[in-house]
Design a protein around this motif. Structure first.
Motif, mmCIF file in Angstrom:
data_model
loop_
_atom_site.group_PDB
_atom_site.id
_atom_site.type_symbol
_atom_site.label_atom_id
_atom_site.label_comp_id
_atom_site.label_asym_id
_atom_site.label_seq_id
_atom_site.Cartn_x
_atom_site.Cartn_y
_atom_site.Cartn_z
ATOM 1 N N ASP A 121 -4.615 6.058 0.495
ATOM 2 C CA ASP A 121 -5.345 7.215 -0.018
ATOM 3 C C ASP A 121 -6.812 6.850 -0.182
ATOM 4 N N PRO A 122 -7.590 6.871 0.908
ATOM 5 C CA PRO A 122 -8.997 6.475 0.804
ATOM 6 C C PRO A 122 -9.826 7.409 -0.080
ATOM 7 N N THR A 123 -9.425 8.681 -0.201
ATOM 8 C CA THR A 123 -10.193 9.619 -1.022
ATOM 9 C C THR A 123 -9.860 9.480 -2.499
ATOM 10 N N GLY A 124 -8.670 8.976 -2.814
ATOM 11 C CA GLY A 124 -8.251 8.834 -4.203
ATOM 12 C C GLY A 124 -7.796 10.137 -4.823
ATOM 13 N N LYS A 125 -7.497 11.154 -3.995
ATOM 14 C CA LYS A 125 -7.166 12.476 -4.528
ATOM 15 C C LYS A 125 -5.824 13.019 -4.049
ATOM 16 N N MET A 126 -5.073 12.237 -3.283
ATOM 17 C CA MET A 126 -3.782 12.719 -2.792
ATOM 18 C C MET A 126 -2.800 12.847 -3.953
ATOM 19 N N PRO A 127 -1.891 13.819 -3.882
ATOM 20 C CA PRO A 127 -0.899 13.942 -4.956
ATOM 21 C C PRO A 127 0.145 12.839 -4.877
ATOM 22 N N GLY A 128 0.710 12.505 -6.010
ATOM 23 C CA GLY A 128 1.757 11.493 -6.051
ATOM 24 C C GLY A 128 1.384 10.328 -6.943
ATOM 25 N N ARG A 129 2.327 9.437 -7.105
ATOM 26 C CA ARG A 129 2.146 8.231 -7.925
ATOM 27 C C ARG A 129 1.192 7.293 -7.209
ATOM 28 N N GLY A 130 0.222 6.756 -7.907
ATOM 29 C CA GLY A 130 -0.771 5.899 -7.279
ATOM 30 C C GLY A 130 -0.818 4.502 -7.870
ATOM 31 N N ALA A 131 -1.203 3.562 -7.031
ATOM 32 C CA ALA A 131 -1.430 2.180 -7.444
ATOM 33 C C ALA A 131 -2.713 1.719 -6.776
ATOM 34 N N TYR A 132 -3.490 0.925 -7.481
ATOM 35 C CA TYR A 132 -4.777 0.474 -6.965
ATOM 36 C C TYR A 132 -4.753 -1.014 -6.654
ATOM 37 N N VAL A 133 -5.431 -1.377 -5.542
ATOM 38 C CA VAL A 133 -5.583 -2.774 -5.132
ATOM 39 C C VAL A 133 -7.057 -2.977 -4.806
ATOM 40 N N ALA A 134 -7.613 -4.096 -5.246
ATOM 41 C CA ALA A 134 -9.022 -4.395 -4.991
ATOM 42 C C ALA A 134 -9.267 -4.596 -3.499
ATOM 43 N N LEU A 135 -10.497 -4.341 -3.081
ATOM 44 C CA LEU A 135 -10.876 -4.503 -1.679
ATOM 45 C C LEU A 135 -11.116 -5.978 -1.360
ATOM 46 N N GLU A 136 -10.124 -6.792 -1.623
ATOM 47 C CA GLU A 136 -10.157 -8.221 -1.329
ATOM 48 C C GLU A 136 -8.912 -8.571 -0.518
ATOM 49 N N PRO A 137 -9.097 -9.130 0.678
ATOM 50 C CA PRO A 137 -7.928 -9.504 1.489
ATOM 51 C C PRO A 137 -6.966 -10.448 0.768
ATOM 52 N N SER A 138 -7.492 -11.322 -0.083
ATOM 53 C CA SER A 138 -6.621 -12.256 -0.805
ATOM 54 C C SER A 138 -5.676 -11.514 -1.758
ATOM 55 N N GLU A 139 -6.155 -10.426 -2.365
ATOM 56 C CA GLU A 139 -5.296 -9.639 -3.262
ATOM 57 C C GLU A 139 -4.196 -8.932 -2.478
ATOM 58 N N VAL A 140 -4.536 -8.419 -1.310
ATOM 59 C CA VAL A 140 -3.530 -7.734 -0.494
ATOM 60 C C VAL A 140 -2.479 -8.729 -0.021
ATOM 61 N N GLU A 141 -2.915 -9.914 0.381
ATOM 62 C CA GLU A 141 -1.966 -10.937 0.820
ATOM 63 C C GLU A 141 -1.043 -11.360 -0.325
ATOM 64 N N LYS A 142 -1.591 -11.448 -1.523
ATOM 65 C CA LYS A 142 -0.769 -11.798 -2.687
ATOM 66 C C LYS A 142 0.247 -10.686 -2.971
ATOM 67 N N ALA A 143 -0.195 -9.436 -2.882
ATOM 68 C CA ALA A 143 0.714 -8.304 -3.086
ATOM 69 C C ALA A 143 1.811 -8.299 -2.029
ATOM 70 N N TRP A 144 1.456 -8.659 -0.794
ATOM 71 C CA TRP A 144 2.415 -8.698 0.313
ATOM 72 C C TRP A 144 3.436 -9.810 0.085
ATOM 73 N N ASP A 145 2.961 -11.006 -0.286
ATOM 74 C CA ASP A 145 3.858 -12.151 -0.505
ATOM 75 C C ASP A 145 4.878 -11.871 -1.602
ATOM 76 N N LYS A 146 4.418 -11.261 -2.695
ATOM 77 C CA LYS A 146 5.294 -11.025 -3.841
ATOM 78 C C LYS A 146 5.906 -9.621 -3.849
ATOM 79 N N HIS A 147 5.557 -8.794 -2.854
ATOM 80 C CA HIS A 147 6.015 -7.396 -2.756
ATOM 81 C C HIS A 147 5.759 -6.645 -4.062
ATOM 82 N N LEU A 148 4.533 -6.793 -4.591
ATOM 83 C CA LEU A 148 4.158 -6.153 -5.847
ATOM 84 C C LEU A 148 4.152 -4.632 -5.748
ATOM 85 N N LEU A 149 3.684 -4.099 -4.627
ATOM 86 C CA LEU A 149 3.625 -2.646 -4.489
ATOM 87 C C LEU A 149 5.026 -2.043 -4.450
ATOM 88 N N ASP A 150 5.996 -2.790 -3.920
ATOM 89 C CA ASP A 150 7.380 -2.318 -3.907
ATOM 90 C C ASP A 150 7.845 -2.060 -5.339
#
Length: 98
Positions: free
Chosen positions: A37-66
């Motif tokens: 959701d690049p606009t930040g306005k789509m309906p539904g439950r939202g979760a935020y991740v910083a614009l850092e590749p290391s944070e996304v990789e950490k979320a992927w490894d631990k399946h945090l968004l799941d």
């Protein structure tokens, strides 16, 4: 002129507060679909991740968004998210140097 308040959001990976523009929102719709959701306005439950590749990789490894969105997210989506974050970070660095 009155100074505007900057909206802050918490990254689900690091737990730090960031200005909303420095984060990317991932939404889960009512039908269970997960999308960027690049606009930040789509309906539904939202979760935020910083614009850092290391944070996304950490979320992927631990399946945090799941866990946060209470759904199973494919590796393809995590790859799409990582590509998006790398692109946005490169754009930010490119245009902030002017």
């Amino acid at each position: 002129m009155k100074k505007r308040k900057v909206p802050l959001r918490k990254s689900v990976v690091s737990g730090e507060l960031f200005p909303k523009k420095e984060l990317v929102r991932i939404t889960k719709s009512k039908d269970g679909g997960v999308s960027l959701d690049p606009t930040g306005k789509m309906p539904g439950r939202g979760a935020y991740v910083a614009l850092e590749p290391s944070e996304v990789e950490k979320a992927w490894d631990k399946h945090l968004l799941d866990r946060v969105l209470e759904t199973e997210i494919s590796d393809a989506f995590y790859q799409e998210l990582l590509d998006y974050v790398k692109h946005q970070k490169a754009r930010k660095e490119l245009f902030s140097n002017e």
